[in-house]
Design an enzyme around this catalytic site. Structure first.
Site, PDB file in Angstrom:
ATOM      1  N   TYR A  48      17.021  44.403  44.682  1.00 24.28           N
ATOM      2  CA  TYR A  48      17.497  43.003  44.387  1.00 24.28           C
ATOM      3  C   TYR A  48      18.457  42.540  45.399  1.00 24.28           C
ATOM      4  O   TYR A  48      18.572  41.223  45.304  1.00 24.28           O
ATOM      5  CB  TYR A  48      17.601  42.800  43.013  1.00 24.28           C
ATOM      6  CG  TYR A  48      16.556  43.426  42.032  1.00 24.28           C
ATOM      7  CD1 TYR A  48      15.373  43.918  42.269  1.00 24.28           C
ATOM      8  CD2 TYR A  48      16.759  43.281  40.345  1.00 24.28           C
ATOM      9  CE1 TYR A  48      14.422  44.150  41.330  1.00 24.28           C
ATOM     10  CE2 TYR A  48      16.022  43.839  39.522  1.00 24.28           C
ATOM     11  CZ  TYR A  48      14.725  44.060  39.794  1.00 24.28           C
ATOM     12  OH  TYR A  48      13.804  44.548  39.028  1.00 24.28           O
ATOM     13  N   LEU A 182       6.906  38.578  29.623  1.00 26.70           N
ATOM     14  CA  LEU A 182       6.322  37.205  29.595  1.00 26.70           C
ATOM     15  C   LEU A 182       5.075  37.232  30.205  1.00 26.70           C
ATOM     16  O   LEU A 182       4.346  36.105  30.177  1.00 26.70           O
ATOM     17  CB  LEU A 182       7.291  36.048  29.892  1.00 26.70           C
ATOM     18  CG  LEU A 182       8.472  36.106  28.859  1.00 26.70           C
ATOM     19  CD1 LEU A 182       9.675  35.115  29.344  1.00 26.70           C
ATOM     20  CD2 LEU A 182       8.164  35.871  27.361  1.00 26.70           C
ATOM     21  N   SER A 226      15.502  35.255  34.103  1.00 27.98           N
ATOM     22  CA  SER A 226      15.723  33.857  34.166  1.00 27.98           C
ATOM     23  C   SER A 226      17.202  33.493  34.583  1.00 27.98           C
ATOM     24  O   SER A 226      18.033  34.396  34.562  1.00 27.98           O
ATOM     25  CB  SER A 226      15.603  33.081  32.660  1.00 27.98           C
ATOM     26  OG  SER A 226      15.796  31.894  32.660  1.00 27.98           O
ATOM     27  N   ASN A 235      15.845  33.352  24.824  1.00 31.43           N
ATOM     28  CA  ASN A 235      15.170  34.831  25.004  1.00 31.43           C
ATOM     29  C   ASN A 235      16.046  35.825  24.114  1.00 31.43           C
ATOM     30  O   ASN A 235      15.500  36.678  23.910  1.00 31.43           O
ATOM     31  CB  ASN A 235      15.000  35.293  26.399  1.00 31.43           C
ATOM     32  CG  ASN A 235      14.077  34.323  27.451  1.00 31.43           C
ATOM     33  OD1 ASN A 235      13.272  33.601  26.507  1.00 31.43           O
ATOM     34  ND2 ASN A 235      14.149  34.476  28.483  1.00 31.43           N
TER      35      ASN A 235
HETATM   36  P1  NAD Z   1       8.921  37.835  32.996  1.00 28.50           P
HETATM   37  O1  NAD Z   1       7.971  38.332  32.555  1.00 28.50           O
HETATM   38  O2  NAD Z   1      10.441  37.851  32.556  1.00 28.50           O
HETATM   39  O3  NAD Z   1       8.823  36.280  33.432  1.00 28.50           O
HETATM   40  C1  NAD Z   1       9.791  35.531  33.780  1.00 28.50           C
HETATM   41  C2  NAD Z   1       9.156  34.272  34.275  1.00 28.50           C
HETATM   42  O4  NAD Z   1       9.250  33.405  32.921  1.00 28.50           O
HETATM   43  C3  NAD Z   1      10.257  33.259  35.061  1.00 28.50           C
HETATM   44  O5  NAD Z   1       9.373  32.555  36.014  1.00 28.50           O
HETATM   45  C4  NAD Z   1      11.060  32.603  34.340  1.00 28.50           C
HETATM   46  O6  NAD Z   1      11.481  31.381  34.661  1.00 28.50           O
HETATM   47  C5  NAD Z   1      10.098  32.346  33.005  1.00 28.50           C
HETATM   48  N1  NAD Z   1      10.989  32.189  31.568  1.00 28.50           N
HETATM   49  C6  NAD Z   1      11.945  32.965  31.410  1.00 28.50           C
HETATM   50  N2  NAD Z   1      12.300  32.842  30.026  1.00 28.50           N
HETATM   51  C7  NAD Z   1      11.449  31.790  29.683  1.00 28.50           C
HETATM   52  C8  NAD Z   1      11.337  30.977  28.560  1.00 28.50           C
HETATM   53  N3  NAD Z   1      12.234  31.346  27.551  1.00 28.50           N
HETATM   54  N4  NAD Z   1      10.474  30.095  28.412  1.00 28.50           N
HETATM   55  C9  NAD Z   1       9.697  29.649  29.395  1.00 28.50           C
HETATM   56  N5  NAD Z   1       9.770  30.502  30.794  1.00 28.50           N
HETATM   57  C10 NAD Z   1      10.617  31.526  30.868  1.00 28.50           C
HETATM   58  O7  NAD Z   1       9.096  38.321  34.521  1.00 28.50           O
HETATM   59  P2  NAD Z   1      10.102  38.896  35.495  1.00 28.50           P
HETATM   60  O8  NAD Z   1      11.686  38.419  35.639  1.00 28.50           O
HETATM   61  O9  NAD Z   1       9.561  39.151  36.861  1.00 28.50           O
HETATM   62  O10 NAD Z   1      10.455  40.567  34.765  1.00 28.50           O
HETATM   63  C11 NAD Z   1      11.465  40.554  33.984  1.00 28.50           C
HETATM   64  C12 NAD Z   1      12.561  41.793  34.566  1.00 28.50           C
HETATM   65  O11 NAD Z   1      11.752  43.027  34.734  1.00 28.50           O
HETATM   66  C13 NAD Z   1      12.951  41.449  36.157  1.00 28.50           C
HETATM   67  O12 NAD Z   1      14.067  40.355  36.049  1.00 28.50           O
HETATM   68  C14 NAD Z   1      13.647  42.635  36.467  1.00 28.50           C
HETATM   69  O13 NAD Z   1      14.756  42.967  35.880  1.00 28.50           O
HETATM   70  C15 NAD Z   1      12.653  43.790  35.905  1.00 28.50           C
HETATM   71  N6  NAD Z   1      11.428  44.071  36.767  1.00 28.50           N
HETATM   72  C16 NAD Z   1      11.430  45.227  37.058  1.00 28.50           C
HETATM   73  C17 NAD Z   1      10.125  45.678  37.907  1.00 28.50           C
HETATM   74  C18 NAD Z   1      10.153  47.174  38.165  1.00 28.50           C
HETATM   75  O14 NAD Z   1       9.254  47.557  39.240  1.00 28.50           O
HETATM   76  N7  NAD Z   1      10.959  48.260  37.666  1.00 28.50           N
HETATM   77  C19 NAD Z   1       9.302  44.768  38.438  1.00 28.50           C
HETATM   78  C20 NAD Z   1       9.438  43.602  38.041  1.00 28.50           C
HETATM   79  C21 NAD Z   1      10.602  43.286  37.160  1.00 28.50           C
END
Ligand code: NAD
Length: 282
Positions: A48, A182, A226, A235
């Site tokens: 990241y 989400l 977020s 959240n």
């Molecule tokens: P997520 O499912 O958490 O979705 C994030 C999206 O939802 C963003 O667009 C955000 O603005 C929106 N959001 C967040 N809270 C909200 C709310 N209360 N209401 C409306 N919209 C909301 O997806 P993500 O951020 O891609 O994944 C979560 C975390 O998982 C990442 O930040 C990272 O730390 C981890 N991750 C790990 C891998 C891996 O390969 N291990 C891959 C992807 C993500």
């Protein structure tokens, strides 16, 4: 239940902040905001390129280091590097990591995992985990590793609840942490499902909170991403309501049986060869 106990006895908060695709500036501000507003868990990764910012955000917060559960992930191009854990510690500006995870089942997995085991024995990491391992790869690791992983971070949400993997995790007392809890960035479709909207209305909660509460009731750790303070606060606000068995079953009914993120041979090749420029972060 706000915390779980991992298979090596350490306690981990269920809900944390994800920092994927957050710029250094946003990662620092969001980390401080989250920690000042009830969060205890922050998830970052070498790839990241925001670990320095997360470290600064932790130090600027009102929480002491020991009140924070810090997770990061080792990227495959660093698996063979004996100094990779120390370099990660230096970037984070801390002398221990609470949970360190192999980010992808790519490259020299055995050596990468051995480096995590050594860091664990040296007290540099309090627990070790893996991410994105398919079931066969996890079985292989369990057969040959000295220290069992405590957790696996995988794509998991109502469209893909990881039913098959969870049976194996239960056998070995390995915790599941959901990424894309989400449904991921730029993909709001789970949040717009009518059944989610209906349940949200009943409880006076948002669709995001209903989905995150579904995870928590299933014992999944979650790291929703977020940079928006109101979303970060929302959240974590999941512990004053409960979904009924019927509501849980309705959400379980959204299962599509396949993940959103498709691992193609091109993607696998990228994971094995990409070298993140961690030194570019100021
Ligand atoms: P997520 O499912 O958490 O979705 C994030 C999206 O939802 C963003 O667009 C955000 O603005 C929106 N959001 C967040 N809270 C909200 C709310 N209360 N209401 C409306 N919209 C909301 O997806 P993500 O951020 O891609 O994944 C979560 C975390 O998982 C990442 O930040 C990272 O730390 C981890 N991750 C790990 C891998 C891996 O390969 N291990 C891959 C992807 C993500």
């Amino acid at each position: 239940m706000t915390h779980i106990t991992l298979n090596n006895g350490i306690e981990m908060p269920l809900v944390g902040l994800g920092t994927y695709q957050l710029s250094s500036e946003d990662a620092q501000a969001s980390t401080t905001y989250a920690l000042d507003n009830g969060y205890e868990l922050i998830d970052t990764a070498n790839v990241y390129v925001n670990e320095r910012a997360v470290g600064r955000g932790m130090r600027a917060s009102s929480k002491a280091r020991e009140e924070i559960f810090l997770e990061t992930k080792l990227w495959p191009s660093f698996f063979e590097r004996a100094t990779a854990v120390d370099e990660t510690l230096e970037r984070l500006g801390t002398d221990y990591i609470d949970l360190m995870i192999l980010h992808q089942p790519a490259g020299d997995i055995r050596t990468g995992y051995r480096h995590l085991e050594e860091a664990y024995k040296a007290g540099k990491v309090r627990a070790i985990g893996i991410s994105n391992f398919p079931i066969e790869e996890l079985r292989r690791l369990l057969g040959e590793s000295e220290i069992k992983p405590s957790l696996i971070q995988v794509e998991c949400h109502p469209y893909f609840p990881q039913t098959e993997l969870k049976a194996l995790l239960k056998e070995h007392n390995i915790a599941l942490q959901a990424w894309y809890p989400l449904g991921g960035r730029g993909n709001a479709s789970i949040m717009s499902e009518p059944v989610i909207a209906e349940i949200a209305k009943t409880h006076g909660k948002s669709p995001a909170q209903v989905i995150l509460r579904w995870h928590v009731q299933l014992g999944h750790s979650i790291v929703p991403g977020s940079k928006t303070p109101s979303h970060i606060a929302e959240n974590l606000d999941l512990f004053d309501f409960e979904l009924t068995n019927e509501e849980m079953a309705q959400i379980n009914g959204l299962d599509k049986g396949e993940p959103i993120f498709q691992r193609t041979p091109e993607v696998e090749h990228f994971f094995a060869t990409f070298a993140p420029d961690v030194d570019s972060e100021k």
